[in-house]
Design a protein around this motif. Structure first.
Motif, PDB file in Angstrom:
ATOM      1  N   THR A  87       0.757  -1.011  -0.038  1.00  0.00           N
ATOM      2  CA  THR A  87       0.012  -0.394  -0.006  1.00  0.00           C
ATOM      3  C   THR A  87       1.119   1.304  -0.214  1.00  0.00           C
ATOM      4  OG1 THR A  87      -1.550  -1.389   1.488  1.00  0.00           O
ATOM      5  CG2 THR A  87      -2.090   1.231   0.811  1.00  0.00           C
ATOM      6  N   LYS A 102      -5.121 -15.543  -1.370  1.00  0.00           N
ATOM      7  CA  LYS A 102      -6.447 -14.751  -1.926  1.00  0.00           C
ATOM      8  C   LYS A 102      -7.105 -15.479  -1.807  1.00  0.00           C
ATOM      9  CE  LYS A 102      -4.137 -10.550  -0.687  1.00  0.00           C
ATOM     10  NZ  LYS A 102      -2.557 -11.670  -0.573  1.00  0.00           N
ATOM     11  N   VAL A 141      -7.594   0.868   3.255  1.00  0.00           N
ATOM     12  CA  VAL A 141      -7.345  -0.893   3.384  1.00  0.00           C
ATOM     13  C   VAL A 141      -8.506  -2.100   4.333  1.00  0.00           C
ATOM     14  CG1 VAL A 141      -5.714  -2.916   3.345  1.00  0.00           C
ATOM     15  CG2 VAL A 141      -5.391  -0.739   3.232  1.00  0.00           C
ATOM     16  N   TYR A 164      -3.187 -13.036  -5.056  1.00  0.00           N
ATOM     17  CA  TYR A 164      -2.111 -14.179  -4.606  1.00  0.00           C
ATOM     18  C   TYR A 164      -2.488 -15.713  -4.425  1.00  0.00           C
ATOM     19  CZ  TYR A 164       2.364 -15.983  -1.985  1.00  0.00           C
ATOM     20  OH  TYR A 164       3.134 -16.360  -1.609  1.00  0.00           O
TER      21      TYR A 164
HETATM   22  C1  LIG Z   1      -4.022  -5.197   2.010  1.00  0.00           C
HETATM   23  C2  LIG Z   1      -2.727  -5.615   0.790  1.00  0.00           C
HETATM   24  N1  LIG Z   1      -2.778  -4.572  -0.049  1.00  0.00           N
HETATM   25  C3  LIG Z   1      -1.973  -5.074  -1.617  1.00  0.00           C
HETATM   26  C4  LIG Z   1      -1.092  -6.751  -1.654  1.00  0.00           C
HETATM   27  C5  LIG Z   1      -0.358  -6.561  -2.179  1.00  0.00           C
HETATM   28  O1  LIG Z   1      -1.017  -7.960  -3.366  1.00  0.00           O
HETATM   29  P1  LIG Z   1       0.265  -8.234  -3.998  1.00  0.00           P
HETATM   30  O2  LIG Z   1       1.156  -9.473  -3.234  1.00  0.00           O
HETATM   31  O3  LIG Z   1      -0.680  -9.458  -5.204  1.00  0.00           O
HETATM   32  O4  LIG Z   1       1.133  -7.558  -4.617  1.00  0.00           O
HETATM   33  C6  LIG Z   1      -1.927  -7.444  -0.219  1.00  0.00           C
HETATM   34  C7  LIG Z   1      -0.727  -8.657  -0.755  1.00  0.00           C
HETATM   35  O5  LIG Z   1      -1.232  -9.413   0.791  1.00  0.00           O
HETATM   36  C8  LIG Z   1      -2.131  -6.791   0.508  1.00  0.00           C
HETATM   37  O6  LIG Z   1      -2.273  -8.022   1.891  1.00  0.00           O
END
Ligand SMILES: Cc1ncc(COP(=O)(O)O)c(C=O)c1O
Length: 398
Positions: free
Chosen positions: A118, A215, A160, A212
């Protein structure tokens, strides 16, 4: 060469003690003969059929039918008109901010209690992340503290939905309206969650999901932007693919990116999204089971429950209070010996080596969450027997 940013824990003073200890050594459970992972994907639907079809037909790049179908179906699950797939939740966040025109000199408000992506997505644009503490009850951004952080440079708020629990969107939208700010939902962890009957991913100007492998819906690696705004969707789609222009292919009017998802990833996503409701419901059922078994234990705080929201419990998260008699790290160590993998909560952004020196403020709620929080095995494939084993293991070691 790039320089690694060192942060000696001594520099953190009394905050050093909230930083989690080293990862405990995970052993195979003597009773089960295996480990229970904190998460794993569930790929027992049409995934292999759809992937095989890509291979048989040679459609393995980012051109292919699965992409559009996956985008359409996922967007429908989020109650939005548009879905723009990309390579990760992180690139979804970056793409969202760039699409909104956020860059150097701008400020973006984010919670300090979040995953590093983030804050980094804001940093990639050249803008400055401005941190806000968490709420004690929901662990999400404290909406009461947002206004005091707004300056004439603030352009957006990234909210978030932590661990699948929706943030208070009404409050955030009203602040955003008052100060003319964009609202970006970081919904990486909140597939299928709802706020007052509205789908998460459809409430802000734009939302970002991660696919990912841990998820609720996965493509291995991958991400998606969702929006109801046609213009935002069009620009994001263009930026995602080097900003090739429609009138002349090798003609670029924006600095674009290659953030394209492949047809192979979308094949997995398509098979997953067919089971969207089932996977969301499994997370909710598992949380119910955990709640019913753990609720009597003094010293364990269960995940947030608030009115008018559908929490999807991406990860079943608990707080280990001092009255439990053992610390969070001790509990994790004892569970690891019994084959139960767990994970600590996020280390807040202001305590990260890369950001620490920029944020001298304290954020007490996020710090307490960091000290006490952990999540238990949460995969959609988890069985009732495994949940029972995890809870019994907790009871046996406290
Ligand atoms: C709150 C949050 N934002 C962004 C992401 C980033 O996602 P990615 O790992 O697919 O880049 C995650 C990953 O777990 C996350 O938990």
């Amino acid at each position: 060469m790039i320089k690694k940013i060192e942060l000696n824990l001594k520099e953190l003073g009394d905050l050093a003690k909230i930083i989690p200890g080293p990862e405990p050594r995970l052993r195979v459970s003597p009773t089960l003969g295996r480990i229970i992972p904190v998460c794993e994907p569930k790929l027992d639907g049409n995934e292999s059929t759809y992937v095989a079809r890509c291979l048989e037909t040679n459609w393995i790049s980012s051109t292919g039918n699965n992409i559009e179908q996956f985008e359409k179906k996922f967007a429908r699950c989020c109650g939005t008109r548009y879905g723009i797939s990309c390579t990760s939740g992180t690139t979804a966040l970056h793409l969202a901010l760039v699409t909104l025109g956020i860059g150097k000199g701008d400020e973006v408000i984010i919670p300090t209690f979040t995953m590093i992506a983030t804050a980094n997505a804001v940093t990639y644009t050249g803008a400055t992340p401005v941190l806000v503490d968490a709420e004690p009850d929901t662990w999400n951004i404290d909406t009461e503290q947002i206004e005091e952080k707004i300056t004439e440079r603030t352009r957006a708020v990234i909210v978030v939905h932590t661990y699948g629990h929706p943030a208070d969107m009404d409050k955030i939208l009203s602040i955003a309206k008052k100060y003319h700010l964009y609202v970006v939902e970081d919904a990486a962890e909140a597939h299928g969650a709802e706020y007052k009957g509205k789908k998460i991913g459809s409430i802000g100007n734009i939302a970002c999901f991660s696919f990912y492998a841990n998820k609720i819906i996965t493509t291995g690696e991958g991400g998606m932007l969702t929006t109801n705004d046609k213009k935002i969707a069009e620009v994001a789609k263009e930026l995602r693919s080097h900003a090739f222009s429609k009138e002349r292919h090798f003609w670029h009017q924006y600095i674009g990116y290659n953030y394209r998802m492949t047809n192979l990833q979308a094949a997995i996503g398509l098979a997953q999204v067919e089971r969207f409701d089932e996977f969301v419901q499994l997370r909710i059922e598992h949380a119910r089971l955990y709640n019913s078994m753990l609720k009597g234990i003094k010293g364990i705080t269960l995940p947030p429950e608030t009115k008018d929201v559908k929490n999807v419990y991406w990860m079943y998260s608990i707080l280990v209070e001092d009255e439990l008699g053992i610390s969070r790290d001790e509990l994790r160590g004892r569970l690891a010996e019994r084959g139960v993998e767990t994970r600590t909560f996020f280390i807040p952004m202001h305590l990260q080596p890369i950001y620490f020196r920029r944020y001298p403020q304290r954020f007490p709620i996020a710090e307490e969450l960091c000290r006490k929080g952990m999540y238990l095995p949460s995969a959609s494939s988890l069985t009732e027997k495994e949940i029972n084993y995890v809870v019994k293991s907790i009871i046996s070691v406290i």
